[in-house]
Design an enzyme around this catalytic site. Structure first.
Site, PDB file in Angstrom:
ATOM      1  N   LYS A  14       0.855  -1.197   0.000  1.00 24.35           N
ATOM      2  CA  LYS A  14       0.000   0.000   0.000  1.00 24.35           C
ATOM      3  C   LYS A  14       0.883   1.236   0.000  1.00 24.35           C
ATOM      4  CE  LYS A  14       0.811   1.351   4.450  1.00 24.35           C
ATOM      5  NZ  LYS A  14       1.517   2.625   4.810  1.00 24.35           N
ATOM      6  N   PRO A 107       8.867  -3.847   0.090  1.00 19.27           N
ATOM      7  CA  PRO A 107       9.972  -3.439   0.967  1.00 19.27           C
ATOM      8  C   PRO A 107       9.680  -3.746   2.430  1.00 19.27           C
ATOM      9  CG  PRO A 107       9.504  -1.727  -0.637  1.00 19.27           C
ATOM     10  CD  PRO A 107       8.415  -2.747  -0.786  1.00 19.27           C
ATOM     11  N   GLY A 115       4.661  -6.338   6.253  1.00 18.01           N
ATOM     12  CA  GLY A 115       4.356  -7.304   7.296  1.00 18.01           C
ATOM     13  C   GLY A 115       2.859  -7.458   7.509  1.00 18.01           C
ATOM     14  N   ALA A 117       0.590  -6.914   5.200  1.00 24.23           N
ATOM     15  CA  ALA A 117       0.097  -7.630   4.021  1.00 24.23           C
ATOM     16  C   ALA A 117       0.294  -9.128   4.179  1.00 24.23           C
ATOM     17  CB  ALA A 117       0.800  -7.118   2.767  1.00 24.23           C
ATOM     18  N   ASP A 149      -2.994  -1.813  10.242  1.00 25.55           N
ATOM     19  CA  ASP A 149      -2.810  -1.860   8.792  1.00 25.55           C
ATOM     20  C   ASP A 149      -3.174  -3.211   8.183  1.00 25.55           C
ATOM     21  OD1 ASP A 149      -1.944   0.746   8.646  1.00 25.55           O
ATOM     22  OD2 ASP A 149       0.174   0.269   8.378  1.00 25.55           O
TER      23      ASP A 149
END
Length: 307
Positions: A14, A107, A115, A117, A149
């Site tokens: 994102k 990245p 992380g 994701a 997130d």
């Protein structure tokens, strides 16, 4: 239990188009208005059954193109993907132990929620592997338990997150936006960036959605979107990594429509007018002292998808 022995899920990175940060709350979190935009940098998470392990217990492995990034990936129970498997296992009688393999392209510690994701992908993969049948709304709730997130990669596309960022509302985003991401050496601690934000902005106002940004998205207008990109954490990230300012300046000088630190950084995101423009921007940024590498991507793209 079904006969499936492994499941692979692809999940996007994102970029934050707007990150408005309010004052610290009583629970230690900050109120946020966080406009998430999923882009075509993908991790692939493969979950395989391990009947020799207790239900929900995970062993992890990882590979990818950037050894320096892989070195920062925890391969123990502290990894969010391992925590996702353990959490879902408590909600299904069909859980087994698992081997989780992470193929990393997002990245690491770069402000692009790699992380998170992976945790979202692990929830989806374990749900499919165990044939759990957990409703999507419950998966979103479990994702929110793992981190602010984590829900968005389940959804993908573009959405505004409120609360601490976990309460999602999709935003209409017609068309395609083209991006360049300048990767930095090393990472930035999200906790350290928020602490610096609190130091710099003790009088932070309550966050609000930028309606100019929402209108630019609805119109599919990259020029309007470029001028509307904002990140309240950017001054804190630049305070901790001053060299990132030169990367942002170089991108603007090379014709970027917008330039912003992504999330808590240190990745810098640049909006381009086209795929060709993005390739030119990426070339212009390579070789800068504070830019270890560049990657191009487009968005929006779907969330976690079983392959």
């Amino acid at each position: 239990m079904n006969a499936t022995t492994s499941v692979t899920v692809r999940v996007p990175a994102k970029v934050n188009l707007q990150l408005a940060v309010g004052p610290a709350r009583g629970d230690g979190y900050h109120g946020l208005v966080n406009v998430f935009h999923a882009v075509s940098l993908f991790d692939e998470v493969t979950v395989s059954a391990r009947t020799d392990l207790p239900p929900g217990q995970a062993v992890l492995s990882a590979d990818g193109e950037r050894p320096d990034h892989l070195a920062r990936v925890p391969l123990d129970e502290g990894n969010l993907a391992a925590r996702a498997a353990a959490l879902l296992a408590r909600h299904t009688p069909r859980a087994t132990g698992v081997h989780i393999h992470l193929r990393k392209a997002i990245p690491v510690a770069g402000g692009m929620a790699g992380g998170s994701a992976d945790a979202a992908a692990a929830l989806v993969a374990c749900d499919a592997l165990w044939d759990s049948g957990v409703p999507r709304e419950q998966l979103l709730e479990l994702a929110a338990d793992l981190g602010s997130d984590v829900p968005f990669p389940l959804l993908g596309h573009t959405a505004v997150g409120t609360g601490r960022g976990e309460l999602l509302t999709p935003l209409p985003t017609p068309g395609t936006f083209h991006w360049v991401f300048a990767l930095a050496e090393g990472g930035l601690s999200t906790a350290a960036v928020f602490a610096e934000y609190d130091r710099l902005r003790p009088d932070a106002p309550e966050p609000r959605l930028d309606h100019d940004l929402a209108a630019a998205l609805a119109a599919g207008d990259p020029r309007r979107l470029g001028t509307a990109l904002t990140n309240d954490l950017q001054p804190a990230a630049l305070s901790l990594r001053p060299g990132l300012a030169s990367v942002l300046d170089a991108g603007r000088a090379a014709g970027a429509l917008g330039a912003v630190v992504s999330g808590s950084g240190p990745t810098c995101a640049f909006l381009a007018g086209s795929a060709e423009h993005a390739r030119g921007l990426a070339a212009a940024l390579r070789g800068l002292d504070e830019c270890a590498d560049t990657v191009t991507a487009h968005g929006p793209v779907p969330g976690a998808t079983v392959l």
